[in-house]
Design a protein around this motif. Structure first.
Motif, mmCIF file in Angstrom:
data_model
loop_
_atom_site.group_PDB
_atom_site.id
_atom_site.type_symbol
_atom_site.label_atom_id
_atom_site.label_comp_id
_atom_site.label_asym_id
_atom_site.label_seq_id
_atom_site.Cartn_x
_atom_site.Cartn_y
_atom_site.Cartn_z
ATOM 1 N N GLN A 1 40.949 -30.261 91.004
ATOM 2 C CA GLN A 1 40.734 -31.446 91.801
ATOM 3 C C GLN A 1 39.501 -32.272 91.287
ATOM 4 O O GLN A 1 38.465 -31.654 90.517
ATOM 5 C CB GLN A 1 40.405 -31.116 93.278
ATOM 6 N N LEU A 2 39.657 -33.746 91.439
ATOM 7 C CA LEU A 2 38.243 -34.427 90.935
ATOM 8 C C LEU A 2 37.479 -34.197 92.055
ATOM 9 O O LEU A 2 37.699 -33.920 93.368
ATOM 10 C CB LEU A 2 39.040 -35.843 90.830
ATOM 11 N N ASP A 3 36.108 -34.600 91.764
ATOM 12 C CA ASP A 3 34.735 -34.327 92.733
ATOM 13 C C ASP A 3 34.947 -35.803 93.211
ATOM 14 O O ASP A 3 35.747 -36.637 93.401
ATOM 15 C CB ASP A 3 33.727 -34.205 91.914
ATOM 16 N N ALA A 4 34.049 -35.932 93.929
ATOM 17 C CA ALA A 4 33.751 -36.884 95.092
ATOM 18 C C ALA A 4 33.694 -38.248 94.464
ATOM 19 O O ALA A 4 34.042 -39.388 95.165
ATOM 20 C CB ALA A 4 32.458 -36.596 96.021
ATOM 21 N N ILE A 5 33.199 -38.436 93.125
ATOM 22 C CA ILE A 5 33.604 -39.653 92.746
ATOM 23 C C ILE A 5 34.597 -39.862 91.775
ATOM 24 O O ILE A 5 34.801 -40.892 90.940
ATOM 25 C CB ILE A 5 32.189 -40.261 91.869
ATOM 26 N N GLY A 6 35.399 -38.999 91.669
ATOM 27 C CA GLY A 6 36.901 -38.995 91.026
ATOM 28 C C GLY A 6 36.652 -38.558 89.690
ATOM 29 O O GLY A 6 37.533 -39.394 88.894
#
Length: 124
Positions: free
Chosen positions: A42-47
């Motif tokens: 998955q990508l993190d909080a900022i993509g």
């Protein structure tokens, strides 16, 4: 699905391979390239998988001590033949990634035409 990013870092170094008969080939140098690929489910909080600059910093911390050196004289290669395959293995074993990030491949280029790749998670 996994997201994958990669960075390529460079260093110049000399080496001498220990040959099958136990002799050493002549000292010679290369302008080495090291490409590290990492992934996340998955990508993190900022993509992003991770910050490219952080990945560069982590890989530089491994390859920069080899820059302008004779690889045979470095502690990692005193007893390990400094082949492209073993340099890739050294990078893979030394790299410490953040939680949730997986190392996919390390590719080490001795020349524009010759490289070695390690896939740490293959298990074969």
């Amino acid at each position: 699905m996994a997201y994958l990013i990669r960075t390529t870092r460079r260093f110049s170094a000399a080496h001498q391979l220990r040959l099958y008969d136990g002799s050493l080939e002549p000292v010679h140098g290369h302008n080495w390239r090291v490409t590290v690929s990492v992934s996340a489910e998955q990508l993190d909080a900022i993509g992003v998988v991770m910050d490219f600059h952080e990945l560069e910093r982590l890989v530089d911390g491994i390859v920069q001590p080899m820059h302008n050196r004779h690889l045979n004289e470095l502690p990692a290669f005193v007893d390990l033949n400094p082949s492209a395959e073993n340099v890739a293995g050294y990078v893979a074993q030394t790299l410490q990634l953040p939680t949730g990030i997986s190392l996919r491949t390390v590719e080490v280029w001795e020349t524009d035409d010759n490289s070695a790749v390690i896939e740490p998670d293959r298990g074969n």
